[in-house]
Design a protein around this motif. Structure first.
Motif, PDB file in Angstrom:
ATOM      1  N   TYR A   1       0.786  -1.426   0.098  1.00 38.82           N
ATOM      2  CA  TYR A   1      -0.008  -0.030  -0.113  1.00 38.82           C
ATOM      3  C   TYR A   1       0.816   1.022   0.219  1.00 38.82           C
ATOM      4  CZ  TYR A   1      -4.311  -2.620   0.752  1.00 38.82           C
ATOM      5  OH  TYR A   1      -5.386  -3.552   0.624  1.00 38.82           O
ATOM      6  N   ASP A   2       1.911   1.260   0.339  1.00 37.62           N
ATOM      7  CA  ASP A   2       3.040   2.378   0.412  1.00 37.62           C
ATOM      8  C   ASP A   2       4.383   2.032   0.501  1.00 37.62           C
ATOM      9  OD1 ASP A   2       3.426   5.189   0.295  1.00 37.62           O
ATOM     10  OD2 ASP A   2       2.623   5.647   2.352  1.00 37.62           O
ATOM     11  N   ILE A   3       5.251   3.068   0.102  1.00 35.56           N
ATOM     12  CA  ILE A   3       6.551   2.875  -0.131  1.00 35.56           C
ATOM     13  C   ILE A   3       7.216   4.274   0.182  1.00 35.56           C
ATOM     14  CG2 ILE A   3       6.581   3.411  -2.412  1.00 35.56           C
ATOM     15  CD1 ILE A   3       8.982   1.563  -2.945  1.00 35.56           C
ATOM     16  N   ALA A   4       8.481   4.077   1.163  1.00 34.55           N
ATOM     17  CA  ALA A   4       9.051   5.430   1.656  1.00 34.55           C
ATOM     18  C   ALA A   4      10.600   5.048   1.402  1.00 34.55           C
ATOM     19  CB  ALA A   4       8.596   5.976   2.743  1.00 34.55           C
TER      20      ALA A   4
ATOM     21  N   LEU B   1       2.845   5.077   4.945  1.00 34.66           N
ATOM     22  CA  LEU B   1       4.296   4.896   5.786  1.00 34.66           C
ATOM     23  C   LEU B   1       4.662   6.097   5.648  1.00 34.66           C
ATOM     24  CD1 LEU B   1       6.183   3.217   6.756  1.00 34.66           C
ATOM     25  CD2 LEU B   1       7.306   2.748   4.706  1.00 34.66           C
ATOM     26  N   GLY B   2       5.423   6.711   6.659  1.00 36.48           N
ATOM     27  CA  GLY B   2       6.047   8.010   6.697  1.00 36.48           C
ATOM     28  C   GLY B   2       7.640   7.804   7.289  1.00 36.48           C
ATOM     29  N   TRP B   3       8.630   8.161   6.688  1.00 34.08           N
ATOM     30  CA  TRP B   3      10.111   7.859   7.128  1.00 34.08           C
ATOM     31  C   TRP B   3      10.687   9.144   7.438  1.00 34.08           C
ATOM     32  CZ3 TRP B   3      13.184   3.047   5.174  1.00 34.08           C
ATOM     33  CH2 TRP B   3      14.287   2.991   5.860  1.00 34.08           C
ATOM     34  N   ASN B   4      10.949   9.334   8.727  1.00 37.19           N
ATOM     35  CA  ASN B   4      11.451  10.652   9.152  1.00 37.19           C
ATOM     36  C   ASN B   4      12.826  11.373   8.549  1.00 37.19           C
ATOM     37  OD1 ASN B   4      12.418  12.859  10.670  1.00 37.19           O
ATOM     38  ND2 ASN B   4      11.355  11.906  12.774  1.00 37.19           N
ATOM     39  N   LYS B   5      12.617  12.349   7.700  1.00 36.07           N
ATOM     40  CA  LYS B   5      13.772  12.791   6.996  1.00 36.07           C
ATOM     41  C   LYS B   5      14.898  13.202   7.874  1.00 36.07           C
ATOM     42  CE  LYS B   5      12.197  12.199   2.516  1.00 36.07           C
ATOM     43  NZ  LYS B   5      11.102  10.990   2.755  1.00 36.07           N
TER      44      LYS B   5
END
Length: 243
Positions: A175-178, A221-225
């Motif tokens: 469903y999501d990629i980061a 999905l959120g990856w902290n930058k």
């Protein structure tokens, strides 16, 4: 700003020379949808649309992202995902020498959006599994990763318009990629897991989270930058965010 249709996808441009520019995409339940690039007019504080920067799009885009190019070193691009990954070029005639030759008397640059690439991740068919999401690699802007309901993630080299890597990422729909760096990405799936992949070792992935209840899909999905030790995911039909 009020669009003439229901909105689903949107994204801010990060180019320094194009402040306050927003791409918005329609959610219309038929084949013909639209994407519009709107801009804030500093002189009157209004958000305005430009008919030249509005274009037709097959199916509702699940996501839209401008190229992560703050310093304006690369062509002005916008990518969208739906049935395929599409990359669009936003141009104006003052950037284009050929146009200058044809229209030497144009007082204003003529803006337009043209499709640069249509990228199909299924080599064996003209159709591919619908794309649920994608992410543009900020550290390496020629790379885009897509996620699909066919359980795969595909890493594209958009300069060469070729698949860098395609792998079966999960047991169910992805469903999501980061991206988490140049060669590292993570994905979430209907199988309830968050998995991390390193392109230097494509045979293996690391499951860093699994839903406590079986078959509880993770949808975003959120990856902290700022601090890549942290990522967050949303559980379907739930008020919970898992960090």
């Amino acid at each position: 700003y009020e669009a003439p249709w229901q909105i689903y996808a949107m994204n801010w441009s990060v180019r320094r020379d194009k402040k306050y520019r927003l791409a918005i995409a329609s959610l219309v339940e038929n084949y013909s949808n639209r994407v519009e690039i709107v801009q804030l007019d500093d002189s009157n504080g209004e958000i305005r649309s430009d008919p030249n920067l509005s274009f037709e799009h097959p199916y509702p885009p699940t996501k839209a992202i401008f190229i992560p190019d703050k310093e304006c070193q690369k062509p002005d691009l916008l990518a969208t995902s739906s049935d395929f990954l599409r990359v669009w070029r936003i141009s104006s005639s003052d950037e284009d020498d050929d146009d200058h030759n044809h229209h030497p008397h144009h007082p204003h640059p003529h803006r337009r959006v043209e499709m640069k690439s249509l990228l199909n991740n299924n080599r064996n068919s003209e159709y591919c599994g619908p794309l649920t999401s994608f992410d543009w690699n900020e550290a390496d802007p020629k790379k885009i990763g897509t996620s699909s309901i066919d359980t795969t993630c595909t890493i594209w080299d958009i300069d060469r318009e070729t698949v860098d890597t395609q792998l079966i990422a999960h047991d169910k729909e992805v469903y999501d990629i980061a991206w988490g760096g140049v060669g590292v990405f993570a994905s979430v799936s209907a199988d309830g897991s968050v998995r991390v992949f390193d392109l230097r070792d494509k045979e293996h992935s690391t499951i860093i989270y699994e839903s406590s209840e079986p078959d509880t899909p993770l949808v975003r999905l959120g990856w902290n930058k700022q601090d890549p030790r942290y990522m967050a995911t949303i559980i379907m039909d739930s008020a919970k965010v898992v960090v």
